[in-house]
Design a protein around this motif. Structure first.
Motif, PDB file in Angstrom:
ATOM      1  N   VAL A 167      11.989  55.797 -14.640  1.00 36.85           N
ATOM      2  CA  VAL A 167      11.331  57.071 -14.296  1.00 36.85           C
ATOM      3  C   VAL A 167       9.949  57.074 -14.946  1.00 36.85           C
ATOM      4  O   VAL A 167       9.836  56.988 -16.170  1.00 36.85           O
ATOM      5  CB  VAL A 167      12.152  58.282 -14.803  1.00 36.85           C
ATOM      6  CG1 VAL A 167      11.506  59.587 -14.348  1.00 36.85           C
ATOM      7  CG2 VAL A 167      13.591  58.196 -14.344  1.00 36.85           C
ATOM      8  N   GLU A 168       8.911  57.101 -14.119  1.00 31.51           N
ATOM      9  CA  GLU A 168       7.549  56.965 -14.653  1.00 31.51           C
ATOM     10  C   GLU A 168       6.688  58.202 -14.499  1.00 31.51           C
ATOM     11  O   GLU A 168       5.662  58.330 -15.148  1.00 31.51           O
ATOM     12  CB  GLU A 168       6.864  55.751 -14.016  1.00 31.51           C
ATOM     13  CG  GLU A 168       7.530  54.436 -14.411  1.00 31.51           C
ATOM     14  CD  GLU A 168       6.827  53.203 -13.873  1.00 31.51           C
ATOM     15  OE1 GLU A 168       5.919  53.356 -13.019  1.00 31.51           O
ATOM     16  OE2 GLU A 168       7.184  52.090 -14.306  1.00 31.51           O
ATOM     17  N   ASN A 169       7.052  59.104 -13.581  1.00 30.48           N
ATOM     18  CA  ASN A 169       6.179  60.277 -13.397  1.00 30.48           C
ATOM     19  C   ASN A 169       6.962  61.546 -13.059  1.00 30.48           C
ATOM     20  O   ASN A 169       8.155  61.502 -12.772  1.00 30.48           O
ATOM     21  CB  ASN A 169       5.112  59.977 -12.329  1.00 30.48           C
ATOM     22  CG  ASN A 169       5.722  59.614 -10.990  1.00 30.48           C
ATOM     23  OD1 ASN A 169       6.569  60.345 -10.466  1.00 30.48           O
ATOM     24  ND2 ASN A 169       5.321  58.480 -10.443  1.00 30.48           N
ATOM     25  N   GLN A 170       6.241  62.669 -13.101  1.00 34.67           N
ATOM     26  CA  GLN A 170       6.831  63.994 -12.893  1.00 34.67           C
ATOM     27  C   GLN A 170       7.426  64.153 -11.498  1.00 34.67           C
ATOM     28  O   GLN A 170       8.447  64.822 -11.329  1.00 34.67           O
ATOM     29  CB  GLN A 170       5.760  65.080 -13.096  1.00 34.67           C
ATOM     30  CG  GLN A 170       5.392  65.325 -14.550  1.00 34.67           C
ATOM     31  CD  GLN A 170       6.541  65.916 -15.357  1.00 34.67           C
ATOM     32  OE1 GLN A 170       7.439  66.555 -14.803  1.00 34.67           O
ATOM     33  NE2 GLN A 170       6.529  65.694 -16.664  1.00 34.67           N
ATOM     34  N   GLU A 171       6.792  63.542 -10.492  1.00 37.17           N
ATOM     35  CA  GLU A 171       7.278  63.664  -9.114  1.00 37.17           C
ATOM     36  C   GLU A 171       8.665  63.046  -8.989  1.00 37.17           C
ATOM     37  O   GLU A 171       9.562  63.623  -8.364  1.00 37.17           O
ATOM     38  CB  GLU A 171       6.313  62.990  -8.119  1.00 37.17           C
ATOM     39  CG  GLU A 171       4.971  63.701  -7.948  1.00 37.17           C
ATOM     40  CD  GLU A 171       4.046  63.556  -9.154  1.00 37.17           C
ATOM     41  OE1 GLU A 171       4.073  62.490  -9.820  1.00 37.17           O
ATOM     42  OE2 GLU A 171       3.309  64.525  -9.448  1.00 37.17           O
ATOM     43  N   GLU A 173       9.492  53.607  -6.021  1.00 31.05           N
ATOM     44  CA  GLU A 173       8.772  54.023  -4.823  1.00 31.05           C
ATOM     45  C   GLU A 173       9.435  55.212  -4.139  1.00 31.05           C
ATOM     46  O   GLU A 173       9.240  55.434  -2.943  1.00 31.05           O
ATOM     47  CB  GLU A 173       8.723  52.845  -3.839  1.00 31.05           C
ATOM     48  CG  GLU A 173       8.190  51.579  -4.437  1.00 31.05           C
ATOM     49  CD  GLU A 173       6.700  51.427  -4.214  1.00 31.05           C
ATOM     50  OE1 GLU A 173       6.326  51.127  -3.065  1.00 31.05           O
ATOM     51  OE2 GLU A 173       5.927  51.633  -5.159  1.00 31.05           O
ATOM     52  N   VAL A 174      10.196  55.952  -4.924  1.00 34.54           N
ATOM     53  CA  VAL A 174      11.033  56.996  -4.315  1.00 34.54           C
ATOM     54  C   VAL A 174      10.213  58.060  -3.581  1.00 34.54           C
ATOM     55  O   VAL A 174      10.673  58.631  -2.586  1.00 34.54           O
ATOM     56  CB  VAL A 174      12.003  57.597  -5.362  1.00 34.54           C
ATOM     57  CG1 VAL A 174      11.345  58.682  -6.188  1.00 34.54           C
ATOM     58  CG2 VAL A 174      13.276  58.102  -4.701  1.00 34.54           C
ATOM     59  N   MET A 175       8.979  58.302  -4.019  1.00 39.60           N
ATOM     60  CA  MET A 175       8.150  59.315  -3.382  1.00 39.60           C
ATOM     61  C   MET A 175       7.400  58.771  -2.166  1.00 39.60           C
ATOM     62  O   MET A 175       6.993  59.518  -1.303  1.00 39.60           O
ATOM     63  CB  MET A 175       7.134  59.907  -4.374  1.00 39.60           C
ATOM     64  CG  MET A 175       7.767  60.534  -5.600  1.00 39.60           C
ATOM     65  SD  MET A 175       9.148  61.626  -5.230  1.00 39.60           S
ATOM     66  CE  MET A 175       8.287  62.945  -4.397  1.00 39.60           C
TER      67      MET A 175
END
Ligand code: C2E
Ligand code: MG
Ligand code: MG
Ligand code: MG
Length: 283
Positions: free
Chosen positions: A238-242, A208-210
């Protein structure tokens, strides 16, 4: 609540509880035979250097293919293996299999990478663990610097024992990582004194880092602390580019997660990652 209502509850739930205990016992018995019946296999998940996107390691993860139930999650069977003590022979099988695979790939000429292996509490507390691992590695002929042992913070609660055990493992020449970092009880004092090499930031913070500024603060703080303590830092999940962008900005060294790859079988890992241009062809 009257007695009758309670009676209904009891009739409904006690058999279910007994079933659960029975189920567990059944699973434990099945687990007891799983090694000799060859029901385990390993999958490997790449660990990627974030700056270059180069593969620098892989984590070996255990899978149990149950003859009737199909694939059983490690979250369901590792605790049973741990409590019954079966984790000791199973863990030794994991170590031997993962190291043998790594050695085979090195012999095939691929650029050497490190293999990470999860240790359970019981394994970690074995008095002669370092000796045992040392003889397995020399039997296989794998350089200990290509082996990373993952332990969790809770395994270091008994500070004296943990320190001695880690010291012996470090003398062997293996790499030591703290898995699921941030979810345990480690104090800064322990971080300063334990002979460890790497922190793996738990994926609950990365997930939920973003969206969650508290998670962002936690990831950022762990990363910068790791830099100051001269420890390596790896982000899990790590699941996405963001997330990748954020982790790069924080100068997190490495990442592991579905963005790069799910854990996959050795044959697929070889085709997808070792034979690809990322690592170079066998020489
Ligand atoms: P772990 O060591 O923290 O391993 C990472 C777990 O996160 C793996 O689950 C992996 O499949 C999962 N994962 C990786 N990337 C992502 C992602 O991007 N998103 C999400 N949602 N998940 C991701 P797995 O394989 O189910 O293993 C669960 C746990 O079981 C491991 O957590 C480890 O604690 C334990 N385990 C697995 N293999 C072994 C073993 O050989 N020995 C011991 N003692 N424990 C093991
Ligand atoms: Mg792990
Ligand atoms: Mg982990
Ligand atoms: Mg985890």
């Amino acid at each position: 609540h009257n007695a009758k209502e309670q009676g209904v509850d009891i009739r409904r739930y006690i058999p279910a509880m007994q079933m659960k205990a029975k189920e567990r016992l059944k699973l434990e018995n099945d687990l007891r035979r799983a090694l000799e019946r060859d029901e385990f296999y390993l999958v490997y998940q790449p660990q990627v250097q974030l700056e270059t996107e180069e593969i620098v390691g892989m984590e070996a993860l255990l899978r149990w293919n149950h003859p009737k139930r199909g694939l059983v999650s490690p979250a369901d069977f590792i605790p049973i293996a741990e409590e019954s003590g079966l984790i000791v022979p199973i863990g030794e099988w994991v170590l031997r299999t993962a190291c043998l695979q790594n050695k085979k790939w090195q012999e095939a000429g691929y650029r050497p990478i490190c293999v990470s292996i999860n240790l359970s509490m019981r394994q970690f507390l074995q008095p002669n663990l370092a000796g045992k691992i040392g003889s397995i590695l020399s039997e296989i002929g794998l350089d200990p610097s290509y082996v990373d042992l993952e332990i969790t913070e809770s395994m270091t609660l008994d500070k004296e024992t943990a320190f001695e055990q880690l010291k012996r493992l470090k003398e062997l020449g293996v790499f030591i990582s703290i898995d699921d970092f941030g979810t345990g009880y480690s104090s800064l004092h322990y971080l300063k004194n334990m002979p460890i090499d790497r922190l793996k930031i738990d994926r609950s913070f990365v997930a939920e880092v973003m969206e969650d500024s508290n998670n962002a603060a936690i990831v950022s703080t762990i990363t910068s602390m790791a830099h100051h303590l001269k420890l390596k830092v790896t982000a899990e999940g790590v699941e996405n580019q963001e997330q990748l962008q954020f982790l790069r900005q924080q100068r997190c060294h490495e990442g592991q997660g579905f963005l790069f790859s799910k854990p996959i079988r050795a044959a697929e890992f070889e085709v997808s990652f070792l034979q690809s241009s990322m690592l170079g062809m066998p020489h």
